[in-house]
Write an enzyme that holds these catalytic residues in place. Structure first.
Site, PDB file in Angstrom:
ATOM      1  CG  ASN A  10      30.771  15.580 -48.451  1.00 35.46           C
ATOM      2  OD1 ASN A  10      30.135  15.390 -49.481  1.00 35.46           O
ATOM      3  ND2 ASN A  10      30.411  16.471 -47.530  1.00 35.46           N
ATOM      4  CD1 TRP A  11      34.338  12.727 -53.512  1.00 36.49           C
ATOM      5  CD2 TRP A  11      33.461  12.303 -55.536  1.00 36.49           C
ATOM      6  NE1 TRP A  11      35.013  11.659 -54.045  1.00 36.49           N
ATOM      7  CE2 TRP A  11      34.506  11.367 -55.280  1.00 36.49           C
ATOM      8  CE3 TRP A  11      32.783  12.213 -56.746  1.00 36.49           C
ATOM      9  CZ2 TRP A  11      34.859  10.380 -56.193  1.00 36.49           C
ATOM     10  CZ3 TRP A  11      33.132  11.231 -57.655  1.00 36.49           C
ATOM     11  CH2 TRP A  11      34.164  10.327 -57.384  1.00 36.49           C
ATOM     12  CE  LYS A  12      31.848  19.671 -48.366  1.00 39.60           C
ATOM     13  NZ  LYS A  12      32.111  20.890 -47.583  1.00 39.60           N
ATOM     14  CG  HIS A  97      27.645  17.939 -44.611  1.00 39.54           C
ATOM     15  ND1 HIS A  97      27.655  19.287 -44.897  1.00 39.54           N
ATOM     16  CD2 HIS A  97      28.939  17.552 -44.569  1.00 39.54           C
ATOM     17  CE1 HIS A  97      28.907  19.684 -45.040  1.00 39.54           C
ATOM     18  NE2 HIS A  97      29.707  18.654 -44.846  1.00 39.54           N
ATOM     19  CD  GLU A 171      32.105  17.497 -41.529  1.00 37.03           C
ATOM     20  OE1 GLU A 171      33.087  17.281 -42.246  1.00 37.03           O
ATOM     21  OE2 GLU A 171      31.025  17.880 -41.973  1.00 37.03           O
ATOM     22  N   GLY A 177      35.524  24.171 -44.940  1.00 38.26           N
ATOM     23  CA  GLY A 177      35.832  25.076 -46.047  1.00 38.26           C
ATOM     24  C   GLY A 177      36.691  26.253 -45.609  1.00 38.26           C
ATOM     25  N   GLY A 238      36.352  16.983 -47.350  1.00 37.11           N
ATOM     26  CA  GLY A 238      35.647  17.647 -48.443  1.00 37.11           C
ATOM     27  C   GLY A 238      36.576  17.921 -49.607  1.00 37.11           C
TER      28      GLY A 238
HETATM   29  P1  PGA Z   1      36.304  20.582 -46.191  1.00 43.06           P
HETATM   30  O1  PGA Z   1      34.797  20.017 -46.022  1.00 43.06           O
HETATM   31  O2  PGA Z   1      37.220  19.411 -45.995  1.00 43.06           O
HETATM   32  O3  PGA Z   1      36.340  21.109 -47.587  1.00 43.06           O
HETATM   33  O4  PGA Z   1      36.484  21.632 -45.136  1.00 43.06           O
HETATM   34  C1  PGA Z   1      34.514  19.069 -45.044  1.00 43.06           C
HETATM   35  C2  PGA Z   1      33.057  18.712 -45.061  1.00 43.06           C
HETATM   36  O5  PGA Z   1      32.215  19.625 -45.214  1.00 43.06           O
HETATM   37  O6  PGA Z   1      32.669  17.542 -44.912  1.00 43.06           O
END
Ligand code: PGA
Length: 258
Positions: A10-12, A97, A171, A177, A238
């Site tokens: 998930n590149w966000k 998400h 999640e 994060g 992420g």
């Molecule tokens: P992260 O994010 O790996 O940076 O903790 C995961 C996500 O939100 O899908």
């Protein structure tokens, strides 16, 4: 754990330029070539989906998106329809998400909206990566009830006949994060729990087939333990998915898990 493992990146809202998106996609595609038992999915921001797509079929490399509209077309400013994503070659769409769900503010998705998005994605012929997870957890165990309700409401519009195209991503919000992921032993408990809820909704046969992913501060160092001890079928990643050196190592580590 099933034989078919899956890692969803998930590149966000990253990276900053199309050139960088192409570079990350190229490296991921190259790393995916070496995979034997794992499928890699990249979910770039909408404008980079074409940049991340490959003209030729690329083994073990798939395109995903971070959300999709539940509307089919028409007057919906700023929205992107599921069938448009499908047309661009997208095979997987993340829905629900936590960063797109309604939290403290009134902006974002309710469970009902998540459910409508999931239905639209499935009707367009793509797979849904449905995210669920609690904001906090304490000794009272209220997180079980929270996740149960979130799952049943978020899957309300999904017909049993399409449940085979749903992938569950557990999640916990507090682990996203963060510095550290959830403990693999605790992940295992939640893997069993979400499968049980899926079974209550769609029946035991569907629950046996459903893939469960874990997401929240996964990196190349903790990936193998989370897979093995957590007994998950894959990971939703992420930050590490846009850190190329780390993501290549992570894919390798997951692929080697027996
Ligand atoms: P992260 O994010 O790996 O940076 O903790 C995961 C996500 O939100 O899908």
């Amino acid at each position: 754990m099933s034989n078919k493992k899956i890692v969803v990146g998930n590149w966000k809202m990253n990276p900053a330029t199309a050139d960088e998106a192409k570079r990350i996609a190229r490296k991921t595609r190259r790393a995916a070539l070496a995979l034997m038992h794992t499928e890699a999915v990249v979910c770039p921001p909408f404008p980079f989906i074409s940049a991340a797509s490959s003209r030729n079929k690329s083994p073990h490399y798939h395109l995903g998106a971070q959300t999709a509209s539940f509307e089919v077309g028409g007057a919906h400013t700023g929205e992107v329809a599921a069938n448009v994503l499908k047309d661009l070659g997208v095979e997987y769409v993340i829905v629900g998400h936590s960063e797109t769900r309604r939290g403290e503010s009134s902006i974002g998705d309710t469970d009902e909206m998540v459910s409508k998005r999931a239905k639209a994605v499935l009707e367009s012929g793509m797979k849904v990566v449905l995210c669920v997870g609690e904001k906090i957890r304490d000794e009272s165990g209220a997180h079980f009830e929270f996740v149960k309700e979130q799952m049943s409401k978020s899957l309300a519009d999904v017909p049993k006949s399409r449940s085979g195209d749903v992938i569950l991503a557990y999640e916990p919000i507090w682990a996203i994060g963060a510095q550290e992921a959830m403990k693999p032993e605790d992940i295992n408990e939640m893997t069993i729990f979400v499968k049980k809820i899926f079974s209550d909704i769609f029946g035991a046969e569907s629950a046996q087939k459903v893939q469960v992913l874990y997401g929240g501060s996964v990196n190349f160092r903790n990936a193998a333990d989370i897979m093995k001890i957590g007994q998950v079928d894959g990971l939703l990643v992420g930050r590490e998915s846009v850190n190329m050196a780390g993501f290549v190592e992570l894919l390798k580590a997951v692929d080697e898990v027996k």
